[in-house]
Design a protein around this motif. Structure first.
Motif, PDB file in Angstrom:
ATOM      1  N   PHE A   1      26.307  46.666 -13.620  1.00  0.00           N
ATOM      2  CA  PHE A   1      25.625  45.320 -13.695  1.00  0.00           C
ATOM      3  C   PHE A   1      26.111  45.154 -15.046  1.00  0.00           C
ATOM      4  CE2 PHE A   1      22.693  42.625 -15.444  1.00  0.00           C
ATOM      5  CZ  PHE A   1      22.162  41.691 -14.285  1.00  0.00           C
ATOM      6  N   TYR A   2      26.838  43.746 -15.016  1.00  0.00           N
ATOM      7  CA  TYR A   2      27.594  43.298 -16.152  1.00  0.00           C
ATOM      8  C   TYR A   2      26.709  42.043 -16.332  1.00  0.00           C
ATOM      9  CZ  TYR A   2      31.975  45.628 -14.847  1.00  0.00           C
ATOM     10  OH  TYR A   2      32.930  46.822 -14.660  1.00  0.00           O
ATOM     11  N   HIS A   3      26.774  41.850 -17.682  1.00  0.00           N
ATOM     12  CA  HIS A   3      26.197  40.605 -18.335  1.00  0.00           C
ATOM     13  C   HIS A   3      26.865  40.190 -19.675  1.00  0.00           C
ATOM     14  CE1 HIS A   3      23.391  43.156 -20.801  1.00  0.00           C
ATOM     15  NE2 HIS A   3      23.415  42.133 -21.548  1.00  0.00           N
TER      16      HIS A   3
ATOM     17  N   ASN B   1      28.608  46.184 -19.660  1.00  0.00           N
ATOM     18  CA  ASN B   1      28.462  46.973 -18.483  1.00  0.00           C
ATOM     19  C   ASN B   1      27.440  48.026 -18.475  1.00  0.00           C
ATOM     20  OD1 ASN B   1      28.989  47.847 -15.870  1.00  0.00           O
ATOM     21  ND2 ASN B   1      30.884  48.834 -16.398  1.00  0.00           N
TER      22      ASN B   1
ATOM     23  N   ARG C   1      20.747  31.958 -20.546  1.00  0.00           N
ATOM     24  CA  ARG C   1      21.130  33.122 -19.405  1.00  0.00           C
ATOM     25  C   ARG C   1      22.566  33.422 -19.628  1.00  0.00           C
ATOM     26  NH1 ARG C   1      17.311  34.436 -15.630  1.00  0.00           N
ATOM     27  NH2 ARG C   1      15.811  34.253 -17.353  1.00  0.00           N
TER      28      ARG C   1
ATOM     29  N   GLN D   1      30.566  41.298 -23.742  1.00  0.00           N
ATOM     30  CA  GLN D   1      30.206  41.715 -22.435  1.00  0.00           C
ATOM     31  C   GLN D   1      29.598  43.272 -22.469  1.00  0.00           C
ATOM     32  OE1 GLN D   1      33.120  42.518 -19.078  1.00  0.00           O
ATOM     33  NE2 GLN D   1      31.856  41.011 -17.963  1.00  0.00           N
TER      34      GLN D   1
ATOM     35  N   LYS E   1      18.822  45.288 -13.724  1.00  0.00           N
ATOM     36  CA  LYS E   1      18.675  44.211 -13.321  1.00  0.00           C
ATOM     37  C   LYS E   1      17.463  43.339 -13.425  1.00  0.00           C
ATOM     38  CE  LYS E   1      19.162  41.944  -8.736  1.00  0.00           C
ATOM     39  NZ  LYS E   1      18.886  42.177  -7.034  1.00  0.00           N
TER      40      LYS E   1
ATOM     41  N   TYR F   1      17.327  41.512 -16.427  1.00  0.00           N
ATOM     42  CA  TYR F   1      17.945  40.378 -16.325  1.00  0.00           C
ATOM     43  C   TYR F   1      17.187  39.205 -15.989  1.00  0.00           C
ATOM     44  CZ  TYR F   1      21.775  36.786 -15.412  1.00  0.00           C
ATOM     45  OH  TYR F   1      22.512  35.832 -15.441  1.00  0.00           O
TER      46      TYR F   1
ATOM     47  N   LYS G   1      25.965  34.936 -18.073  1.00  0.00           N
ATOM     48  CA  LYS G   1      26.293  35.341 -16.731  1.00  0.00           C
ATOM     49  C   LYS G   1      26.314  36.814 -16.472  1.00  0.00           C
ATOM     50  CE  LYS G   1      30.687  32.235 -17.390  1.00  0.00           C
ATOM     51  NZ  LYS G   1      32.071  32.178 -17.039  1.00  0.00           N
ATOM     52  N   CYS G   2      26.105  36.933 -14.979  1.00  0.00           N
ATOM     53  CA  CYS G   2      25.987  38.292 -14.763  1.00  0.00           C
ATOM     54  C   CYS G   2      26.912  38.554 -13.516  1.00  0.00           C
ATOM     55  CB  CYS G   2      24.654  38.756 -14.221  1.00  0.00           C
ATOM     56  SG  CYS G   2      23.966  38.146 -12.852  1.00  0.00           S
ATOM     57  N   ASN G   3      27.069  39.733 -13.183  1.00  0.00           N
ATOM     58  CA  ASN G   3      27.950  40.374 -12.079  1.00  0.00           C
ATOM     59  C   ASN G   3      27.716  41.431 -11.676  1.00  0.00           C
ATOM     60  OD1 ASN G   3      30.173  40.151 -10.234  1.00  0.00           O
ATOM     61  ND2 ASN G   3      31.542  40.929 -11.579  1.00  0.00           N
TER      62      ASN G   3
END
Length: 175
Positions: A82-84, A94, A65, A92, A51, A54, A67-69
């Protein structure tokens, strides 16, 4: 044909070369290819370090940048992902606490997995991804290449570029 992780793990050596040859020999198309990098004994900084990468912009691609989740119990530090990137763009990543998934949140397992998922929505996935997964993993971004270096892997980064969708849409619109 779907090949799941367990099939790839327990298949006879050389399976990936044989499947790639079958795909090429039959004009097959890869619709998805997941490439995983495991840190069985953990990674310095763990999922919090990912994280932080990121937040520091280390996962930016082309000056953008992604997207993240974040999913899981981040407040208590358990079973986190942590996804980006994005499925829509066909790339993507993970990063997640694999040991918590397999052995339970209280297992104390440090196993961390970085799993890159390529899709064919905006990309043509070459069968060579099956032969040289580490090269295509490293080609996803400088951050992915750095993760491989942390695993002592030396590779030749091979990006999977997006297709020229706008040109195709323009031609279709004119027709």
């Amino acid at each position: 044909c779907n090949l799941f992780g367990a099939a790839c793990t327990f298949a006879a050596p050389g399976w990936n070369d044989r499947i790639a040859s079958i795909v090429e020999g039959n004009d097959g198309v890869l619709t998805r290819c997941d490439l995983a990098l495991d840190f069985f004994d953990g990674l310095a900084g763990g999922i919090d370090g990912i994280k932080a990468d990121y937040m520091a912009g280390l996962m930016d691609v082309g000056g953008k940048r992604l997207k993240c989740n974040m999913v899981g119990d981040w407040c208590n530090g358990k079973a986190r992902s942590f996804y980006h990137g994005s499925k829509e763009a066909g790339k993507q990543t993970n990063s997640y606490e694999k040991g918590h998934q397999l052995f339970g949140e209280d297992s104390g397992s440090q196993w961390l997995r970085v799993e890159l998922r390529y899709g064919n929505k905006l990309r043509v996935l070459p069968a060579d991804m099956l032969r040289r997964p580490a090269d295509f993993f490293a080609g996803a971004s400088d951050w992915h290449a750095a993760m491989l270096l942390k695993a002592d892997q030396i590779v030749m980064a091979e990006p999977v570029r997006c297709t020229g969708r706008l040109a195709v849409e323009t031609v279709e619109a004119e027709c």
